[in-house]
Design a protein around this motif. Structure first.
Motif, PDB file in Angstrom:
ATOM      1  N   TRP A   1     -25.191-108.107  44.288  1.00  0.00           N
ATOM      2  CA  TRP A   1     -25.608-109.268  45.069  1.00  0.00           C
ATOM      3  C   TRP A   1     -24.715-109.382  46.274  1.00  0.00           C
ATOM      4  N   SER A   2     -25.304-109.709  47.341  1.00  0.00           N
ATOM      5  CA  SER A   2     -24.547-109.859  48.582  1.00  0.00           C
ATOM      6  C   SER A   2     -24.922-111.180  49.226  1.00  0.00           C
ATOM      7  N   SER A   3     -23.954-111.814  49.826  1.00  0.00           N
ATOM      8  CA  SER A   3     -24.221-113.105  50.471  1.00  0.00           C
ATOM      9  C   SER A   3     -25.149-112.955  51.660  1.00  0.00           C
TER      10      SER A   3
ATOM     11  N   SER B   1     -21.130-115.604  39.628  1.00  0.00           N
ATOM     12  CA  SER B   1     -21.028-115.175  41.018  1.00  0.00           C
ATOM     13  C   SER B   1     -21.176-113.667  41.157  1.00  0.00           C
ATOM     14  N   GLY B   2     -21.001-112.943  40.024  1.00  0.00           N
ATOM     15  CA  GLY B   2     -21.092-111.485  40.069  1.00  0.00           C
ATOM     16  C   GLY B   2     -19.822-110.826  40.514  1.00  0.00           C
ATOM     17  N   ASP B   3     -18.728-111.603  40.655  1.00  0.00           N
ATOM     18  CA  ASP B   3     -17.466-111.044  41.139  1.00  0.00           C
ATOM     19  C   ASP B   3     -16.541-110.585  40.024  1.00  0.00           C
ATOM     20  N   SER B   4     -16.927-110.836  38.770  1.00  0.00           N
ATOM     21  CA  SER B   4     -16.035-110.484  37.663  1.00  0.00           C
ATOM     22  C   SER B   4     -16.299-109.059  37.213  1.00  0.00           C
ATOM     23  N   PRO B   5     -15.397-108.121  37.468  1.00  0.00           N
ATOM     24  CA  PRO B   5     -15.641-106.741  37.069  1.00  0.00           C
ATOM     25  C   PRO B   5     -15.699-106.582  35.562  1.00  0.00           C
ATOM     26  N   GLN B   6     -15.133-107.544  34.816  1.00  0.00           N
ATOM     27  CA  GLN B   6     -15.098-107.393  33.360  1.00  0.00           C
ATOM     28  C   GLN B   6     -16.464-107.574  32.733  1.00  0.00           C
ATOM     29  N   THR B   7     -17.424-108.160  33.486  1.00  0.00           N
ATOM     30  CA  THR B   7     -18.735-108.358  32.897  1.00  0.00           C
ATOM     31  C   THR B   7     -19.549-107.079  32.870  1.00  0.00           C
ATOM     32  N   THR B   8     -19.124-106.054  33.604  1.00  0.00           N
ATOM     33  CA  THR B   8     -19.916-104.833  33.656  1.00  0.00           C
ATOM     34  C   THR B   8     -19.411-103.769  32.714  1.00  0.00           C
ATOM     35  N   SER B   9     -18.289-103.998  32.083  1.00  0.00           N
ATOM     36  CA  SER B   9     -17.755-102.982  31.186  1.00  0.00           C
ATOM     37  C   SER B   9     -17.647-103.544  29.780  1.00  0.00           C
ATOM     38  N   PRO B  10     -18.130-102.807  28.814  1.00  0.00           N
ATOM     39  CA  PRO B  10     -18.052-103.307  27.439  1.00  0.00           C
ATOM     40  C   PRO B  10     -16.616-103.464  26.994  1.00  0.00           C
TER      41      PRO B  10
END
Length: 605
Positions: free
Chosen positions: A234-236, A278-287
């Motif tokens: 996502w981009s602003s 916000s989609g800025d948390s890198p931890q949400t993309t890695s198990p």
């Protein structure tokens, strides 16, 4: 599988149920019956937010009358229904029901718990009105059934949570369904309800609304149910519609729900939630990394070579929790045993410690076969010992506390084997501790008596009389608690016929009806349950609690309340004048209390 040449589809296999959940005021349930089971069904419906109508004839239990007084349910007396017959005789029940359903078109479910009317005829009326019906003890008449359910308590708030689990065996084993449910509940993290609460908040933030959202009503695409699919960035600089933004946020919710540890979900702060969405948390993309526990080395131990002459160990397994095994018992099971002959009440968690190479036999004890199973176990032990094997005769609790170890010692000795008796932690003392009850306490209980609630070979039970400073521990006998309570509270002035017909006998003074009593079931195990009340109300309390969970024991005396809440250790000092006030304070104005599970600290140990 069925193939159409292009794809394969699973072939339906009958025997399953379509599992649905109902809730909300748009649903009205009619419960025909006034017994304790009807009250249980009504409570479940009320927790689901449904409208409840009770149609009863004759006796109605106290709970339903109370809920009717509180305007929680609509209680209707069947005999007060208007007659639909021109005859001076009363209308048939099925005619009255048909007219009642016609006048109440909002009824969407019907549950029949009573056996005082022609239930098949009533079921036919329900079917004629196209209303699903459940008839207790008549599975062939049922359109739906009640699963064995558990609603989780949020450990952070202390209140009921939105998380429920239900188990059904589709009529194959109702009691087993309850056990499976308890096993599932005991294995889930204690903060699972908190995780559900926080994920619910996250979902509402993602939807940007406070409205309740059903599990499958989001209108999302299949990516929500396949969390491994990449979530679009996502981009602003990209302009999104409200629906597109909502769908993107729900994808992040799916990722977090799938991969974050339950403990972390339960502890999410509002700032964490905003960062996730916000989609800025890198931890949400890695198990999250999953730690696989090391295999127990118990199964890889080399067994000691058996001596030339076998031996027999009479071993106590403790109350049930594996942590309470003595070192001697643990060594006997894991290092020395060639054959384990176990009582049926020894829990699976203890039996799981036994190496796979060791044969385990469970006593086939059931009502009417106790003596035969006992003889079978003793004969098997002697036969195996004569072959040079080390036999562990495994018993629940301590082997000599109502464990029949004495007769086994004499039997084995008579056959040439002097058994080694290994003590165990007795459930008589350990289970009350797990329930927060001291069997002795200064100012409350100066002595303790251990007895059994089951008479030997059909003989009447002998119970001690009442002494205010004494705690009475009754092992077994929960299944016949009505007879035990009757023997304890019955006055000496009762008729001689009543004394003779009773299945129990008391030696001494009768117990006051307000004497505290606690029923402890599966003491020390994760699904432990404690039902506490007075002798006057405990039978009703146990009926309300539902199915029993053997093994169980009873604790009778003022020690039951000594350490509850702020505590009460002035029982002996103050005498009997304040007993009623003491009971009200202990029970919080209720007639009984129920507690599930054991202290979380045991999981750490």
């Amino acid at each position: 599988m069925v193939s159409n040449g292009l794809s394969q589809y699973p072939a339906p296999v009958g025997g399953a149920s379509l599992l649905l959940t109902f809730k909300g005021p748009r649903n009205t349930i009619l419960i025909i019956g006034g017994d304790v089971l009807a009250a249980s069904r009504a409570f479940a419906a009320l927790e689901a937010g449904m409208q409840v109508i009770i149609l009863a004839r004759g006796l109605v239990c106290d709970e339903l009358r109370w809920r009717a007084d509180q305007q929680q349910v609509n209680l209707t007396d069947w005999d007060m229904l208007p007659s639909v017959s021109t005859s001076p005789l009363p209308s048939a029940p099925e005619e009255s029901l048909s007219a009642f359903l016609a006048e109440n078109p909002s009824i969407s479910l019907i549950c029949i718990t009573t056996h005082t009317v022609d239930t098949p005829a009533l079921a036919r009326i329900c079917h004629a009105h196209n209303i699903p019906v459940n008839v207790t003890d008549h599975p062939a008449l049922c359109d739906f059934s009640f699963a064995s359910t558990h609603r989780f308590v949020d450990t952070s708030t202390g209140g009921q949570s939105a998380l429920q689990v239900g188990v059904t065996t589709n009529g194959e084993g109702c009691r087993l369904a309850g056990r499976v449910r308890r096993e599932i509940v005991s294995m889930l993290p204690k903060d699972i309800a908190g995780a559900v609460r926080q994920v619910g908040k996250l979902r509402r933030l993602a939807k940007n609304t406070d409205d309740e959202v059903g599990e499958c009503e989001e209108g999302e695409d299949s990516s929500v149910t396949t969390p491994n699919r990449p979530v679009p960035g996502w981009s602003s600089s990209v302009t999104e519609s409200k629906d597109e933004s909502s769908r993107r946020r729900m994808k992040w919710v799916a990722q977090v729900s799938e991969y974050w540890a339950i403990t972390r979900l339960a502890s999410m702060s509002e700032d964490d939630m905003k960062l996730i969405l916000s989609g800025d948390s890198p931890q949400t993309t890695s198990p999250c990394s999953v730690q696989v526990p090391n295999e127990s080395s118990l199964h890889n131990l080399t067994l000691l070579p058996p001596p030339k002459k076998g031996r027999i160990l009479l071993v106590g397994s403790g109350p049930g929790h594996p942590s309470l095994l003595t070192i001697a018992t643990h060594n006997a099971l894991t290092k020395h045993a060639d054959l384990v002959l176990s009582d049926k009440l020894v829990p699976a968690a203890v039996l799981a410690l036994i190496p796979e190479t060791v044969e385990v036999r469970i006593a086939r004890k059931f009502p009417g076969n106790a003596e035969g199973a006992q003889s079978e176990m003793m004969d098997a032990a002697v036969e195996a010992a004569r072959r040079g094997l080390t036999v562990v005769r495994l018993k629940q609790g301590d082997p000599v506390v109502y464990g029949r170890a004495g007769e086994e010692v004499l039997f084995f000795r008579a056959h040439g084997f002097e058994p080694l008796v290994v003590p165990g932690v007795s459930s008589a003392l350990a289970a009350p501790i797990f329930a927060g009850i001291p069997v002795t306490q200064r100012g409350v209980a100066e002595s303790v008596v251990v007895c059994t609630g089951v008479g030997r070979q059909g003989k009447e039970v002998k119970l001690p009389g009442y002494e205010r400073s004494r705690t009475v521990l009754i092992l077994m006998g929960v299944a016949r608690i009505a007879q035990v309570v009757d023997a304890m509270i019955r006055n000496d002035s009762d008729s001689r016929e009543g004394l003779q017909n009773s299945e129990g006998r008391r030696e001494g003074r009768p117990y006051p009806r307000n004497t505290p009593i606690a029923i402890i079931e599966r003491g020390s195990m994760p699904d432990q349950r404690v039902v506490a009340s007075t002798l006057g109300d405990i039978c009703e309390a146990l009926d309300i609690a539902g199915e029993q969970r053997p093994p169980g024991m009873m604790v009778v005396g003022w020690a039951v309340l000594a350490l509850q809440g702020a505590g009460d250790t002035s029982v002996l000092e103050e005498g009997e004048e304040r007993d009623d006030e003491r009971i009200r304070k202990w029970l919080g104005g209720c007639r009984w209390v129920m507690r599930e599970g054991i202290d979380q600290g045991w999981a750490d140990i």
